[in-house]
Design an enzyme around this catalytic site. Structure first.
Site, short mmCIF file in Angstrom:
data_model
loop_
_atom_site.label_atom_id
_atom_site.label_comp_id
_atom_site.label_asym_id
_atom_site.label_seq_id
_atom_site.Cartn_x
_atom_site.Cartn_y
_atom_site.Cartn_z
N SER A 281 45.83 37.54 46.75
CA SER A 281 44.98 37.23 47.92
C SER A 281 44.73 38.42 48.84
O SER A 281 44.02 38.27 49.84
CB SER A 281 45.56 36.06 48.74
OG SER A 281 45.41 34.84 48.05
N ASN B 245 40.61 32.84 39.84
CA ASN B 245 39.92 31.86 40.67
C ASN B 245 40.12 30.49 40.05
O ASN B 245 40.63 30.36 38.94
CB ASN B 245 38.43 32.21 40.85
CG ASN B 245 37.67 32.22 39.55
OD1 ASN B 245 37.73 31.29 38.76
ND2 ASN B 245 36.93 33.29 39.31
N GLY C 192 43.13 41.20 48.20
CA GLY C 192 41.89 41.94 47.92
C GLY C 192 40.69 41.20 48.46
O GLY C 192 40.53 41.04 49.67
N TYR D 2 40.04 38.16 48.62
CA TYR D 2 40.34 36.93 49.36
C TYR D 2 40.74 37.20 50.80
O TYR D 2 40.93 36.26 51.57
CB TYR D 2 41.42 36.12 48.64
CG TYR D 2 40.90 35.33 47.46
CD1 TYR D 2 39.63 35.57 46.92
CD2 TYR D 2 41.66 34.34 46.86
CE1 TYR D 2 39.15 34.86 45.83
CE2 TYR D 2 41.20 33.62 45.77
CZ TYR D 2 39.93 33.89 45.26
OH TYR D 2 39.47 33.17 44.19
N GLY E 147 37.74 41.80 40.48
CA GLY E 147 39.04 42.33 40.84
C GLY E 147 40.03 42.27 39.69
O GLY E 147 39.71 42.55 38.54
N VAL E 148 41.27 41.89 40.02
CA VAL E 148 42.34 41.78 39.02
C VAL E 148 41.94 40.81 37.92
O VAL E 148 42.17 41.05 36.72
CB VAL E 148 43.66 41.35 39.69
CG1 VAL E 148 44.70 40.96 38.65
CG2 VAL E 148 44.20 42.47 40.57
N ASP E 149 41.35 39.70 38.31
CA ASP E 149 40.95 38.66 37.35
C ASP E 149 40.02 39.23 36.28
O ASP E 149 40.25 39.08 35.07
CB ASP E 149 40.26 37.53 38.12
CG ASP E 149 40.08 36.26 37.30
OD1 ASP E 149 40.67 36.16 36.21
OD2 ASP E 149 39.36 35.37 37.77
N ASP F 287 47.86 50.31 37.73
CA ASP F 287 46.95 49.34 37.14
C ASP F 287 47.76 48.26 36.44
O ASP F 287 48.48 48.55 35.48
CB ASP F 287 46.04 50.08 36.14
CG ASP F 287 45.04 49.18 35.45
OD1 ASP F 287 45.12 47.94 35.60
OD2 ASP F 287 44.17 49.72 34.74
N ILE F 288 47.66 47.03 36.89
CA ILE F 288 48.48 45.96 36.32
C ILE F 288 48.14 45.70 34.86
O ILE F 288 49.00 45.26 34.09
CB ILE F 288 48.36 44.67 37.15
CG1 ILE F 288 49.51 43.70 36.80
CG2 ILE F 288 46.99 44.00 36.97
CD1 ILE F 288 49.67 42.56 37.77
#
Length: 218
Positions: A171, A73, A173, A175, A81-83, A59-60
């Site tokens: 990108s 985005n 995931g 994207y 997601g990550v964002d 997990d980042i």
């Protein structure tokens, strides 16, 4: 490019000590222990610039680094997601900083392939660097734009004086970029980057992503 000045190294002593534990396998506890789960020592290389590249399955948002990279985005105002995970764990300070950016230099949002830094809020990092990856299959699905995300993040990290950078698979995931190709572009961009960063850590969300990057790192 010359290596960082000694004063810069002193500033980041704590982060480098943690990085050393990653490469030696010394034990962690608590959040650091959860972040270290899945380190596989064959997933490591050193670039011609002397950057150590490591792979982590995890997990980042639980990483300890100078910079954590957000696959944002273009609005810079959060997403999925990550964002979304980075905004949730980092807290409202990150969103407030992003809103300031939108109100000043980035009124139309951040363009694909660019990068910009904000506070890291409650994350165990000094900064979050936001970058917008291309959407595969759209007019923006140019491999050079994906490579630019990694190079621009490292450029911003150099400007900040950061020595450790944790990247997600940008990108790969929602994207829709094919995982093997995304891994190839990411690793090659870091391998050929001119940077003073000492460690780049790819933090991969599952075993498939990890293996795709491991195949490129060798």
């Amino acid at each position: 490019m010359s290596r960082p000045a000694r004063s810069r190294r002193v500033m980041t002593r704590e982060w480098r000590a943690r990085s050393a534990r990653w490469t030696t396998g010394a034990p962690y506890s608590g959040a650091e222990g959860r972040a270290a789960n899945g380190v596989r020592h064959h997933g490591r290389m050193r670039t011609p610039e002397g950057v150590t590249v490591t792979l982590v399955r995890g997990d980042i948002t639980q990483q300890s680094a100078d910079v954590i990279v957000n696959a944002a985005n273009s609005s810079l105002l959060g997403g999925g997601g990550v964002d979304g995970a980075i905004h949730r764990r980092g807290g409202p300070e990150i969103l407030a900083a992003c809103r300031e950016l939108r109100a000043s230099r980035y009124g139309k949002g951040l363009r694909t392939g660019q990068a910009v830094a904000t506070t890291a809020g409650r994350l165990d990092a000094r900064w979050v660097v936001h970058t917008v990856g291309p959407v595969y299959g759209s007019s923006g699905s140019d491999p050079s734009l994906l490579a630019s995300c990694y190079r621009e993040c490292l450029r911003v990290a150099d400007e900040l004086g950061a020595t450790t950078v944790a990247f997600p698979a940008i990108s790969a995931g929602a994207y829709g970029w094919p995982l093997e190709d995304a891994a190839r572009i990411a690793v090659e961009a870091v391998r050929t980057a001119h940077t003073a960063v000492e460690e780049v850590r790819f933090v991969l969300f599952d075993d498939q992503a990890y293996e795709a990057f491991a195949a490129q790192v060798g």
